[in-house]
Design a protein around this motif. Structure first.
Motif, mmCIF file in Angstrom:
data_model
loop_
_atom_site.group_PDB
_atom_site.id
_atom_site.type_symbol
_atom_site.label_atom_id
_atom_site.label_comp_id
_atom_site.label_asym_id
_atom_site.label_seq_id
_atom_site.Cartn_x
_atom_site.Cartn_y
_atom_site.Cartn_z
ATOM 1 N N VAL A 124 0.866 -1.176 0.000
ATOM 2 C CA VAL A 124 0.000 0.000 0.000
ATOM 3 C C VAL A 124 0.902 1.226 0.000
ATOM 4 N N ALA A 138 -6.184 4.734 3.625
ATOM 5 C CA ALA A 138 -5.024 3.843 3.758
ATOM 6 C C ALA A 138 -5.141 2.981 5.011
ATOM 7 N N GLU A 139 -5.518 3.591 6.117
ATOM 8 C CA GLU A 139 -5.616 2.823 7.361
ATOM 9 C C GLU A 139 -6.784 1.848 7.316
ATOM 10 N N SER A 142 -6.059 -1.046 4.815
ATOM 11 C CA SER A 142 -4.999 -1.900 5.344
ATOM 12 C C SER A 142 -5.489 -2.733 6.514
ATOM 13 N N ILE A 152 0.622 -6.220 5.219
ATOM 14 C CA ILE A 152 0.677 -4.929 4.527
ATOM 15 C C ILE A 152 2.137 -4.482 4.413
ATOM 16 N N SER A 154 4.789 -1.527 3.142
ATOM 17 C CA SER A 154 4.915 -0.137 2.741
ATOM 18 C C SER A 154 6.315 0.358 3.107
ATOM 19 N N ILE A 160 0.586 8.334 3.450
ATOM 20 C CA ILE A 160 -0.094 7.069 3.173
ATOM 21 C C ILE A 160 0.655 5.890 3.781
ATOM 22 N N ASP A 161 1.988 5.865 3.655
ATOM 23 C CA ASP A 161 2.769 4.738 4.186
ATOM 24 C C ASP A 161 2.505 4.534 5.671
ATOM 25 N N SER A 163 0.051 5.518 7.545
ATOM 26 C CA SER A 163 -1.325 5.090 7.819
ATOM 27 C C SER A 163 -1.532 3.632 7.435
ATOM 28 N N ALA A 164 -0.900 3.189 6.339
ATOM 29 C CA ALA A 164 -1.008 1.785 5.933
ATOM 30 C C ALA A 164 -0.401 0.873 6.994
ATOM 31 N N HIS A 165 0.762 1.248 7.520
ATOM 32 C CA HIS A 165 1.378 0.442 8.578
ATOM 33 C C HIS A 165 0.481 0.383 9.811
ATOM 34 N N THR A 175 2.354 -6.021 9.465
ATOM 35 C CA THR A 175 2.913 -5.125 8.454
ATOM 36 C C THR A 175 4.427 -5.276 8.366
#
Length: 368
Positions: A124, A138-139, A142, A152, A154, A160-161, A163-165, A175
């Protein structure tokens, strides 16, 4: 106290990686020819000259510099700390998904739960200057994908990174952060608390030696690992010219799926996603769209083991990748017993699909 044999083997890999003038392509040629770094360093100059330029051969035959020796000792000490390890191309725990990308890193510095590197995963990525809505997407995406069992992936950047984590940590998939500095550094500093949590509950990896600072050109290069570890890449908010598009293009080149979330036609951060969709990326507006596309039903906790009927030469070749590997490592990767693996390797060699290298290593031939 270190076990001297593993330390010596890893020291040879570290020394090879630090050889002046030795690029990744030449390193891979040498490994293909000689099998392991120890064999490269013990080879004669004429044998080495068949695979590397004279200046590289001279560097290989010279004793390591004080700086290289200090880095090797520091890395061995770092790897002795629980939770830290350095994976080489010859290790059974080296991520299977990276074995078949064109340029897998020789070494991976790993901090945290290394088992996550063998799990089904989705990358992501998106803008560092993401909107509040983009970070929420993103969150949420993910978290839903992690709850279904996808790890996940990233890059630990802002926006974005990050939030993806955070979303990935909310599910069983957890992640993995692929960073562009040494594994002993955190960049950017604002993500220090997040990085500490990922090291505890997920995994941080880098191909760069310990102490490597945040050099700009390292970040685009690490993107091939982000996409290579994943079954697909989801892009959320990306400008028309951005690192996220580089990752998406690498994913497509590696045969991975590319997904994109559309946005307002008036937002500059939607232009990259819209461009990807016009180029064939799959438009998604719900995490279930991705799970359906990847044929994931009911969640996936881990990479499934091949059924007995799949224990054939093709399965062994797939586990082999394109780099030299020891039969013991193959057996661990496949989950097959050693007599079966040895029988299949013999059949493959008789069929001229693999060859045996010094030290018992085997390698797939190009025609296969």
């Amino acid at each position: 106290m270190h076990d001297p044999e593993p330390d010596a083997a890893l020291a040879s890999w570290l020394r090879l990686d630090q050889t002046p003038g030795l690029g990744p392509l030449t390193a891979r040629r040498l490994l293909s020819a000689f099998g392991l770094p120890q064999h490269i360093f013990s080879a004669t100059p004429p044998a080495l000259l068949a695979h590397a330029p004279a200046q590289v051969v001279q560097a290989l035959k010279a004793p390591p510099s004080d700086a290289t020796q200090a880095l090797v000792e520091r890395t061995l000490e770092w790897a002795s700390v629980p939770g830290n390890q350095v994976l080489t191309l010859a290790d059974a725990a080296y991520p299977p998904a990276l074995l078949n990308i064109p340029d897998p890193p020789l070494l991976l510095y790993v901090k945290g739960q290394a088992a996550l590197l063998a799990r089904h995963a989705l990358a992501v990525v998106g803008s560092r200057n993401a909107t509040l809505q983009g970070r929420a997407h993103a969150e949420a995406f993910s978290a839903a994908l992690s709850a279904a069992g996808l790890t996940i992936i990233s890059g630990l950047a802002l926006g974005i990174d990050a939030s993806a984590h955070q979303g990935g940590l909310r599910g069983i998939g957890s992640t993995v952060a692929v960073i562009g500095t040494g594994a002993d550094k955190v960049y950017p500093a604002r993500n220090h608390a997040l990085a500490h949590r990922i090291a505890e509950e997920g995994c941080i990896i880098s191909e760069y030696p310990l102490g490597t600072p945040p050099v700009p050109h390292n970040f685009p290069r690490r993107n091939r690992i982000i996409s290579g570890l994943a079954r697909g890449v989801l892009v959320i908010e990306a400008a028309a010219q951005s690192g996220s598009l580089i990752t998406a293009r690498m994913a497509a080149d590696q045969g991975r799926d590319v997904f994109a979330i559309p946005g307002s036609i008036h937002s500059p951060l939607s232009k990259g996603c819209h461009l990807l969709i016009r180029q064939g990326a799959k438009l998604v507006d719900d995490a279930q769209d991705i799970l359906d596309e990847l044929n994931i039903v009911g969640g996936i906790a881990q990479r499934p083991c091949p059924p007995p009927s799949a224990q054939d030469a093709s399965a062994v070749l797939d586990a082999m990748g394109h780099d030299p590997v020891h039969p013991d490592t193959l057996a661990q990767r496949c989950g097959f017993d050693m007599p079966f693996v040895q029988a299949e390797l013999l059949a493959l060699e008789l069929d001229n699909r693999i060859e045996t290298l010094p030290g018992g290593m085997v390698r797939r031939l190009a025609a296969t």
